[in-house]
Design a protein around this motif. Structure first.
Motif, PDB file in Angstrom:
ATOM      1  N   GLU A  47       0.851  -1.191   0.000  1.00 23.10           N
ATOM      2  CA  GLU A  47       0.000   0.000   0.000  1.00 23.10           C
ATOM      3  C   GLU A  47       0.887   1.241   0.000  1.00 23.10           C
ATOM      4  O   GLU A  47       1.626   1.489   0.949  1.00 23.10           O
ATOM      5  CB  GLU A  47      -0.919   0.008   1.217  1.00 23.10           C
ATOM      6  N   GLU A  48       0.835   2.007  -1.069  1.00 26.04           N
ATOM      7  CA  GLU A  48       1.633   3.229  -1.196  1.00 26.04           C
ATOM      8  C   GLU A  48       0.876   4.449  -0.694  1.00 26.04           C
ATOM      9  O   GLU A  48       1.495   5.424  -0.259  1.00 26.04           O
ATOM     10  CB  GLU A  48       2.036   3.436  -2.666  1.00 26.04           C
ATOM     11  N   ARG A  49      -0.434   4.435  -0.761  1.00 29.38           N
ATOM     12  CA  ARG A  49      -1.254   5.541  -0.261  1.00 29.38           C
ATOM     13  C   ARG A  49      -2.142   5.036   0.864  1.00 29.38           C
ATOM     14  O   ARG A  49      -2.922   4.101   0.663  1.00 29.38           O
ATOM     15  CB  ARG A  49      -2.124   6.115  -1.385  1.00 29.38           C
ATOM     16  N   PRO A  50      -2.024   5.584   2.066  1.00 30.75           N
ATOM     17  CA  PRO A  50      -2.855   5.118   3.180  1.00 30.75           C
ATOM     18  C   PRO A  50      -4.342   5.175   2.827  1.00 30.75           C
ATOM     19  O   PRO A  50      -4.827   6.166   2.266  1.00 30.75           O
ATOM     20  CB  PRO A  50      -2.506   6.093   4.310  1.00 30.75           C
ATOM     21  N   GLY A  51      -5.043   4.106   3.138  1.00 34.22           N
ATOM     22  CA  GLY A  51      -6.472   4.025   2.846  1.00 34.22           C
ATOM     23  C   GLY A  51      -6.787   3.371   1.514  1.00 34.22           C
ATOM     24  O   GLY A  51      -7.948   3.037   1.243  1.00 34.22           O
ATOM     25  N   ALA A  52      -5.772   3.169   0.659  1.00 32.35           N
ATOM     26  CA  ALA A  52      -6.033   2.603  -0.666  1.00 32.35           C
ATOM     27  C   ALA A  52      -6.502   1.157  -0.581  1.00 32.35           C
ATOM     28  O   ALA A  52      -7.323   0.707  -1.397  1.00 32.35           O
ATOM     29  CB  ALA A  52      -4.784   2.699  -1.538  1.00 32.35           C
ATOM     30  N   LEU A  53      -6.007   0.406   0.399  1.00 30.89           N
ATOM     31  CA  LEU A  53      -6.443  -0.984   0.531  1.00 30.89           C
ATOM     32  C   LEU A  53      -7.930  -1.072   0.846  1.00 30.89           C
ATOM     33  O   LEU A  53      -8.641  -1.931   0.317  1.00 30.89           O
ATOM     34  CB  LEU A  53      -5.636  -1.690   1.619  1.00 30.89           C
ATOM     35  N   ALA A  54      -8.422  -0.190   1.696  1.00 30.76           N
ATOM     36  CA  ALA A  54      -9.846  -0.198   2.028  1.00 30.76           C
ATOM     37  C   ALA A  54     -10.694   0.101   0.796  1.00 30.76           C
ATOM     38  O   ALA A  54     -11.757  -0.507   0.588  1.00 30.76           O
ATOM     39  CB  ALA A  54     -10.134   0.814   3.132  1.00 30.76           C
ATOM     40  N   VAL A  55     -10.228   1.022  -0.021  1.00 33.39           N
ATOM     41  CA  VAL A  55     -10.945   1.327  -1.269  1.00 33.39           C
ATOM     42  C   VAL A  55     -10.926   0.112  -2.191  1.00 33.39           C
ATOM     43  O   VAL A  55     -11.957  -0.260  -2.775  1.00 33.39           O
ATOM     44  CB  VAL A  55     -10.320   2.545  -1.967  1.00 33.39           C
ATOM     45  N   ALA A  56      -9.767  -0.521  -2.305  1.00 28.68           N
ATOM     46  CA  ALA A  56      -9.649  -1.688  -3.182  1.00 28.68           C
ATOM     47  C   ALA A  56     -10.510  -2.846  -2.678  1.00 28.68           C
ATOM     48  O   ALA A  56     -11.081  -3.605  -3.480  1.00 28.68           O
ATOM     49  CB  ALA A  56      -8.191  -2.114  -3.296  1.00 28.68           C
ATOM     50  N   ASP A  57     -10.610  -3.013  -1.357  1.00 29.54           N
ATOM     51  CA  ASP A  57     -11.488  -4.055  -0.819  1.00 29.54           C
ATOM     52  C   ASP A  57     -12.919  -3.863  -1.308  1.00 29.54           C
ATOM     53  O   ASP A  57     -13.614  -4.819  -1.674  1.00 29.54           O
ATOM     54  CB  ASP A  57     -11.461  -4.029   0.708  1.00 29.54           C
ATOM     55  N   THR A  58     -13.380  -2.608  -1.289  1.00 31.96           N
ATOM     56  CA  THR A  58     -14.735  -2.309  -1.764  1.00 31.96           C
ATOM     57  C   THR A  58     -14.859  -2.582  -3.255  1.00 31.96           C
ATOM     58  O   THR A  58     -15.822  -3.215  -3.715  1.00 31.96           O
ATOM     59  CB  THR A  58     -15.086  -0.845  -1.473  1.00 31.96           C
ATOM     60  N   LEU A  59     -13.891  -2.137  -4.026  1.00 33.12           N
ATOM     61  CA  LEU A  59     -13.975  -2.274  -5.471  1.00 33.12           C
ATOM     62  C   LEU A  59     -14.006  -3.729  -5.915  1.00 33.12           C
ATOM     63  O   LEU A  59     -14.824  -4.131  -6.754  1.00 33.12           O
ATOM     64  CB  LEU A  59     -12.787  -1.562  -6.132  1.00 33.12           C
ATOM     65  N   PHE A  60     -13.127  -4.547  -5.359  1.00 35.45           N
ATOM     66  CA  PHE A  60     -12.971  -5.918  -5.850  1.00 35.45           C
ATOM     67  C   PHE A  60     -13.966  -6.896  -5.218  1.00 35.45           C
ATOM     68  O   PHE A  60     -13.980  -8.073  -5.590  1.00 35.45           O
ATOM     69  CB  PHE A  60     -11.537  -6.405  -5.625  1.00 35.45           C
ATOM     70  N   ARG A  61     -14.795  -6.425  -4.320  1.00 31.33           N
ATOM     71  CA  ARG A  61     -15.784  -7.305  -3.706  1.00 31.33           C
ATOM     72  C   ARG A  61     -16.795  -7.787  -4.750  1.00 31.33           C
ATOM     73  O   ARG A  61     -17.185  -7.052  -5.647  1.00 31.33           O
ATOM     74  CB  ARG A  61     -16.512  -6.540  -2.594  1.00 31.33           C
ATOM     75  N   ALA A  62     -17.205  -9.049  -4.638  1.00 32.17           N
ATOM     76  CA  ALA A  62     -18.209  -9.624  -5.534  1.00 32.17           C
ATOM     77  C   ALA A  62     -19.425 -10.046  -4.721  1.00 32.17           C
ATOM     78  O   ALA A  62     -19.314 -10.393  -3.539  1.00 32.17           O
ATOM     79  CB  ALA A  62     -17.644 -10.825  -6.279  1.00 32.17           C
ATOM     80  N   GLU A  63     -20.602 -10.023  -5.350  1.00 30.19           N
ATOM     81  CA  GLU A  63     -21.832 -10.388  -4.658  1.00 30.19           C
ATOM     82  C   GLU A  63     -21.846 -11.855  -4.250  1.00 30.19           C
ATOM     83  O   GLU A  63     -22.444 -12.218  -3.242  1.00 30.19           O
ATOM     84  CB  GLU A  63     -23.053 -10.096  -5.544  1.00 30.19           C
ATOM     85  N   ARG A  64     -21.207 -12.714  -5.044  1.00 30.26           N
ATOM     86  CA  ARG A  64     -21.145 -14.141  -4.735  1.00 30.26           C
ATOM     87  C   ARG A  64     -19.702 -14.603  -4.804  1.00 30.26           C
ATOM     88  O   ARG A  64     -18.902 -14.072  -5.572  1.00 30.26           O
ATOM     89  CB  ARG A  64     -21.992 -14.957  -5.710  1.00 30.26           C
ATOM     90  N   ALA A  65     -19.378 -15.604  -4.011  1.00 30.34           N
ATOM     91  CA  ALA A  65     -18.030 -16.168  -4.064  1.00 30.34           C
ATOM     92  C   ALA A  65     -17.794 -16.778  -5.440  1.00 30.34           C
ATOM     93  O   ALA A  65     -18.666 -17.476  -5.981  1.00 30.34           O
ATOM     94  CB  ALA A  65     -17.859 -17.220  -2.979  1.00 30.34           C
ATOM     95  N   PRO A  66     -16.630 -16.544  -6.013  1.00 26.06           N
ATOM     96  CA  PRO A  66     -16.356 -17.182  -7.315  1.00 26.06           C
ATOM     97  C   PRO A  66     -16.233 -18.687  -7.160  1.00 26.06           C
ATOM     98  O   PRO A  66     -15.794 -19.199  -6.126  1.00 26.06           O
ATOM     99  CB  PRO A  66     -15.022 -16.541  -7.735  1.00 26.06           C
ATOM    100  N   HIS A  67     -16.624 -19.385  -8.212  1.00 21.97           N
ATOM    101  CA  HIS A  67     -16.604 -20.840  -8.165  1.00 21.97           C
ATOM    102  C   HIS A  67     -16.508 -21.350  -9.595  1.00 21.97           C
ATOM    103  O   HIS A  67     -17.033 -20.729 -10.530  1.00 21.97           O
ATOM    104  CB  HIS A  67     -17.879 -21.376  -7.518  1.00 21.97           C
ATOM    105  N   CYS A  68     -15.826 -22.440  -9.776  1.00 21.22           N
ATOM    106  CA  CYS A  68     -15.768 -23.095 -11.091  1.00 21.22           C
ATOM    107  C   CYS A  68     -15.810 -24.593 -10.856  1.00 21.22           C
ATOM    108  O   CYS A  68     -15.031 -25.120 -10.053  1.00 21.22           O
ATOM    109  CB  CYS A  68     -14.489 -22.717 -11.843  1.00 21.22           C
ATOM    110  N   ALA A  69     -16.713 -25.275 -11.515  1.00 20.92           N
ATOM    111  CA  ALA A  69     -16.837 -26.722 -11.371  1.00 20.92           C
ATOM    112  C   ALA A  69     -16.423 -27.458 -12.635  1.00 20.92           C
ATOM    113  O   ALA A  69     -16.619 -28.666 -12.730  1.00 20.92           O
ATOM    114  CB  ALA A  69     -18.274 -27.095 -11.005  1.00 20.92           C
ATOM    115  N   THR A  70     -15.848 -26.747 -13.584  1.00 20.92           N
ATOM    116  CA  THR A  70     -15.480 -27.342 -14.872  1.00 20.92           C
ATOM    117  C   THR A  70     -13.996 -27.688 -14.861  1.00 20.92           C
ATOM    118  O   THR A  70     -13.154 -26.826 -14.614  1.00 20.92           O
ATOM    119  CB  THR A  70     -15.776 -26.367 -16.016  1.00 20.92           C
ATOM    120  N   MET A  71     -13.686 -28.943 -15.107  1.00 23.41           N
ATOM    121  CA  MET A  71     -12.300 -29.400 -15.204  1.00 23.41           C
ATOM    122  C   MET A  71     -11.880 -29.402 -16.673  1.00 23.41           C
ATOM    123  O   MET A  71     -12.607 -29.869 -17.540  1.00 23.41           O
ATOM    124  CB  MET A  71     -12.168 -30.804 -14.607  1.00 23.41           C
ATOM    125  N   PHE A  72     -10.709 -28.862 -16.935  1.00 22.80           N
ATOM    126  CA  PHE A  72     -10.214 -28.880 -18.315  1.00 22.80           C
ATOM    127  C   PHE A  72      -8.698 -28.903 -18.329  1.00 22.80           C
ATOM    128  O   PHE A  72      -8.064 -28.780 -17.295  1.00 22.80           O
ATOM    129  CB  PHE A  72     -10.759 -27.675 -19.101  1.00 22.80           C
TER     130      PHE A  72
END
Length: 413
Positions: A388-413
């Motif tokens: 973190e180069e700017r104080p408070g930037a991590l808190a902003v990034a936590d909000t931005l990258f949050r998703a409504e549902r946990a990511p999941h993948c059930a496809t094997m390839f």
């Protein structure tokens, strides 16, 4: 003799696949194994290493796409068939294959590459980040009483034939897919070879495949569970195990209806689901949550971002904010740089190159882990993987990258 690298010809599948199949313990594959691989194979997307006339390593890719938070999808190269002969380890073959493959992908329309890894230690050094995880859930049938406030779906459950499933499941999958970050497009060939063909040598001693479908009040399929039964009769007492390969539904009520249907399979004592989303509602819907044994939290989909703006621009963000990311990419410097992520309260936003001072500094592997919302930036920072180069930037990034549902993948390839 120096090693050479080239794209295999369409009639070279068996020789090209030999290092990979041997690495997975199959030195003499059955003809149907090669037939199934041939249906899926995209020869022009493969590249291999040769020592003289012998293939000693290779990798390939499927043409896919990947669902982002918010439901948008981006084109993705589904990396597969990765292997190096044991006689040629530690000679830089895998590194060279990865470099050539990522260059090829970056030159095309796909801003990301994705894979499911045989070993989780391999791909981080090539810029792949752990983007989705899943858990194993085992429910004791004798204690599977659901809470009275658990959602109850209308409609009915029915066991389908494979032909009926072949006609119905792909369309339902596509209905569900926009709601789950990490789900990928499944080609008709994938459905056929990985689900419907149901070869006996892939059953691990269990029964043939069952398909339990849920039909809504209008009769339309809106969810399914695929499972097998591992039969057991200790002391002539029924003690079979229901092994669920996939449980998928349009909403939580249907999901729980399918769990109820699995619990009701005759002569069984346990439902064993091998790879379930970490936010599945089952443990919270039963009266005795301790009877849902959750174990084997494991990695699944690994994500490599090649074009930051194109890969992340279509996703929906978790809230309003702005942060400047500096992506350090030692393996492929052309994919790094600085980018400003700016989002509105409704989750719409932009990702654009920037020359502004960095708020956060992270690697390509870390960006791949963040992309689908599977881990907060603060958690990676606590592990020493984001600065973190700017104080408070991590808190902003936590909000931005949050998703409504946990990511999941059930496809094997």
């Amino acid at each position: 003799m120096p090693l050479t690298y080239r794209v295999p010809e369409p009639d070279e599948l068996e020789a090209f696949m030999r290092p990979v199949l041997r690495g997975f313990g199959d030195p003499a594959p059955e003809p149907h194994t090669l037939d199934d691989e041939r249906v899926l194979w995209e020869p022009a997307r493969s590249i291999g290493a040769l020592d003289g006339d012998d293939w000693v390593g290779g990798t390939g890719a499927f043409t896919m796409d990947l669902t982002l938070p918010g439901g948008a999808a981006v084109a993705a190269a589904g990396v597969t068939m990765v292997g190096v002969a044991s006689t040629h380890k530690r000679r830089g073959i895998l590194t060279e294959l990865m470099r050539r493959q990522l260059d090829d992908v970056a030159a095309g329309p796909e801003p990301v590459a994705i894979l499911t890894a045989s070993e989780s230690v391999i791909y981080g050094r090539f810029g792949y980040g752990l983007a989705t995880r899943g858990v194993r859930q085992r429910l004791a049938v004798g204690h599977a009483r659901f809470r009275p406030d658990a959602p109850v779906a209308g409609g009915r459950l029915r066991v389908m034939t494979i032909d009926e499933a072949r006609a119905a499941l792909p369309e339902v999958y596509e209905r569900i897919r926009p709601a789950r970050p990490g789900w990928v497009r499944r080609s008709p060939a994938w459905w056929e070879t990985h689900v419907f063909l149901d070869r006996p040598d892939r059953r691990d001693g269990a029964s043939a495949l069952y398909v339990l479908a849920h039909h809504d009040d209008r009769g339309a399929v809106d969810g399914w569970a695929t499972f097998r039964v591992v039969e057991a009769w200790p002391d002539r007492l029924p003690a079979s195990r229901v092994v669920a390969r996939e449980v998928a539904a349009v909403d939580d009520a249907v999901q729980l209806a399918l769990w109820r249907g699995l619990v009701d399979v005759d002569l069984s004592v346990e439902v064993d689901a091998l790879h379930v989303a970490v936010d599945d509602p089952l443990p919270w819907a039963v009266a005795d949550p301790r009877r849902v044994r959750t174990s084997e939290l494991t990695d699944w989909l690994w994500l490599r971002i090649l074009d930051v703006a194109a890969a992340l621009g279509p996703r929906r963000w978790g809230g309003a904010g702005e942060v400047v990311l500096e992506v350090v990419d030692p393996f492929r410097p052309a994919s790094g740089g600085r980018f400003v992520v700016a989002a509105d309260p409704d989750g719409s936003g932009t990702v654009t190159p920037s020359e502004a001072p960095a708020d956060l500094v992270l690697g390509a592997e870390e960006l791949g882990a963040l992309a689908l919302g599977g881990v907060p930036p603060t958690t990676l920072a606590r592990a020493g993987r984001i600065t973190e180069e700017r104080p408070g930037a991590l808190a902003v990034a936590d909000t931005l990258f949050r998703a409504e549902r946990a990511p999941h993948c059930a496809t094997m390839f």
